[in-house]
Design a protein around this motif. Structure first.
Motif: not given
Lengths: 246, 279
Positions: A176, B259-263, A224-225, A201-202, A238, A197-198
């Motif tokens: 990544l 990675p987190s959902l709020n990354e 999303l965050r 987010s990245f 989610y 989904l994470p």
């Protein structure tokens, strides 16, 4: 300018309709994710763009040029795909060198030696791997070879089909980071299929959610965050990823 | 407590020969298991799957398994011969493999495969067997089991295939279930369903579970206790709820790499492995 434009795209395998009226645009330099469960048709959209799923109605435009229904020589230099499984997408009896030089030979590019060294360096592969076979490499190294093969023609668009789902978390993090670095260095546009989904987010700026071949929701990564979705299905995804809906 | 102890492993070592030496893949690990949910996590090659397989004695020569103690309910597994192991596999300890596509027999109907494990160990009448198969499929939340028993594996989806595997493994009512990456070939939404099914059945029947996975977050959500393995050794043992406070740098590294959902991090920390070949 838009790198990819899909307009009312219906894709078929035989008589079976896979996607229904898919439309979205991806700007140049953007990183866009397609999210959904298996069988929702997200990989099929990538295949249609690549010309591997030739039966479709509607329009696909890449860099403002309409795509034909088949495999296209000029298109291949602009847009390449990275497949899910690094174990399945490399030829077991070709060395890394042979794998990487094949696209160059097809496109009649002469400075093969330098290009191969250059691309191996930019994906973080030591040059000692050049004459190795895939079975002599680890999963993460193989995925780097696949990425190098996609990059060697210097395309501006990469289609990524679950590029990290077969990898361990720590290797996933390396890959990544690599995608992020390459995008910054080369100004690449990504269209990534994933159900993680994470990862979206990245790596991504926007995402489209697909269910049973239909576009459910297109939203930004900020939503999303925060877990702020309009559609019930997206909220379900989610929650399944461990998110808490506010 | 000792009555509740299902499995005792002391100093388990697994080695394979190479052209030069024998190489140890699992280097003397010890753990106990009660009627609880234990997660074993680690990267590929850390020896977690081999640990699971060695409990069922599924490691064939030239692989070699040694241990000071490997006992299941006071049965010394290392002393059992093949024939005795057959009575243990399935009825007392069973294992769910990773990929339903490769672990189901493509030319047998689902009903026949599930009842096979029942017929191998018990003598029941045909109608009883059918009833148990259908009950079991209901337990793993498959709709319309009467129809599904007549289908072949290629006619069902991945998530359904995995639930069928679970049904097959649980129908002889084992005391211990070893699940080796039971959900890694599945979607997130289906993953949750499959794990909930396992969780329900385990709690209902009071079984022990060993969940082998590379997914730290998922494992911590479903297990009571977690062992973190790295190159054949257990580097950390902790309660699942306290995983976030893990101390070992390797565990911390693994956690940070997810990675987190709020990354919002610009770059994910990696474990600094060199992309060079070992000398």
């Amino acid at each position: 300018m838009n790198a990819i434009e899909l307009n009312e795209l219906d894709i078929f395998y035989g008589d079976t309709q896979i996607t229904d009226n898919i439309s979205f645009d991806i700007k140049q330099g953007e990183s866009f994710a397609l999210v959904g469960e298996s069988g929702s048709g997200k990989s099929t959209i990538l295949k249609a763009i690549m010309g591997l799923a030739p039966k479709w109605n509607g329009s696909i435009k890449v860099n403002n040029v309409a795509r034909s229904h088949g495999i296209d020589y000029d298109f291949a230099a602009q847009c390449q795909m990275v497949f899910q499984d690094p174990y399945g997408s490399l030829h077991p009896r070709k060395t890394v060198d042979a794998t990487l030089s094949e696209p160059l030979t097809i496109h009649r590019i002469s400075d093969q030696n330098e290009r191969i060294e250059q691309v191996m360096q930019s994906v973080g592969l030591d040059l000692s791997f050049r004459f190795r076979y895939p079975h002599q490499l680890s999963g993460g190294q193989r995925q780097r070879v696949v990425i190098a093969r996609a990059l060697i023609l210097e395309p501006k668009i990469l289609l990524l089909d679950e590029p990290t789902s077969a990898l361990d978390v720590s290797v996933q993090a390396e890959i990544l980071n690599l995608f992020k670095k390459l995008r910054k260095e080369r100004g690449l546009t990504y269209l990534m299929v994933t159900h993680n989904l994470p990862v979206v987010s990245f790596l991504c700026d926007r995402l489209a959610v697909i269910k049973a071949g239909k576009l459910v929701e297109v939203t930004g990564v900020e939503q999303l965050r925060q877990g702020n979705f309009k559609h019930a299905y997206t909220q379900e995804l989610y929650a399944a990823s461990g998110g808490v809906i506010s | 407590m000792s009555e509740d102890k299902l499995l005792e492993v002391k100093n388990l070592r697994i080695s394979f020969p190479t052209t030069r030496d024998r190489i140890e893949v699992v280097k003397g690990i010890s753990f106990d298991l009660g009627r609880e949910k234990l997660g074993i996590v680690g990267e590929s090659g850390s020896g977690k799957s081999l640990t699971g397989r060695s409990i069922l004695k599924l490691i064939r020569a030239p692989g070699q398994v040694t241990a000071d103690k490997l006992s299941f309910k006071n049965i010394d597994l290392l002393a059992q011969n093949e024939k005795q192991m057959r009575n243990i596999r399935g009825t007392k300890i069973s294992m769910i493999m990773q990929d339903p596509k490769f672990s189901l027999n493509p030319v047998m109907t689902i009903g026949a495969q599930i009842s096979e494990s029942l017929n191998a160990h018990n003598k029941l009448s045909k109608s009883e067997v059918n009833q148990r198969v259908i009950d079991m499929l209901n337990d793993v939340k498959i709709n319309d089991p009467e129809r599904v028993v007549k289908l072949y594996p290629h006619e069902v989806s991945g998530g359904m295939g995995q639930r069928i595997m679970i049904a097959m493994m649980l129908i002889p009512q084992p005391d211990l279930l070893i699940a080796d990456e039971p959900t890694s070939s599945l979607d997130v939404s289906v993953q949750a369903q499959v794990l909930n099914v396992i969780d329900d059945l385990i709690s209902k029947k009071g079984m022990g579970l060993i969940l082998i996975s590379h997914d730290l977050v998922l494992t911590s959500r479903y297990c009571d206790r977690i062992l973190v393995m790295k190159s054949g050794e257990i580097v950390e043992e902790c309660k699942a709820s306290e995983l976030a406070n893990a101390k070992h740098p390797y565990t911390r590294g693994l956690l940070a790499a997810i990675p987190s959902l709020n990354e919002t991090r610009d770059e994910l920390p990696t474990l600094n492995r060199l992309q060079k070949e070992p000398i």
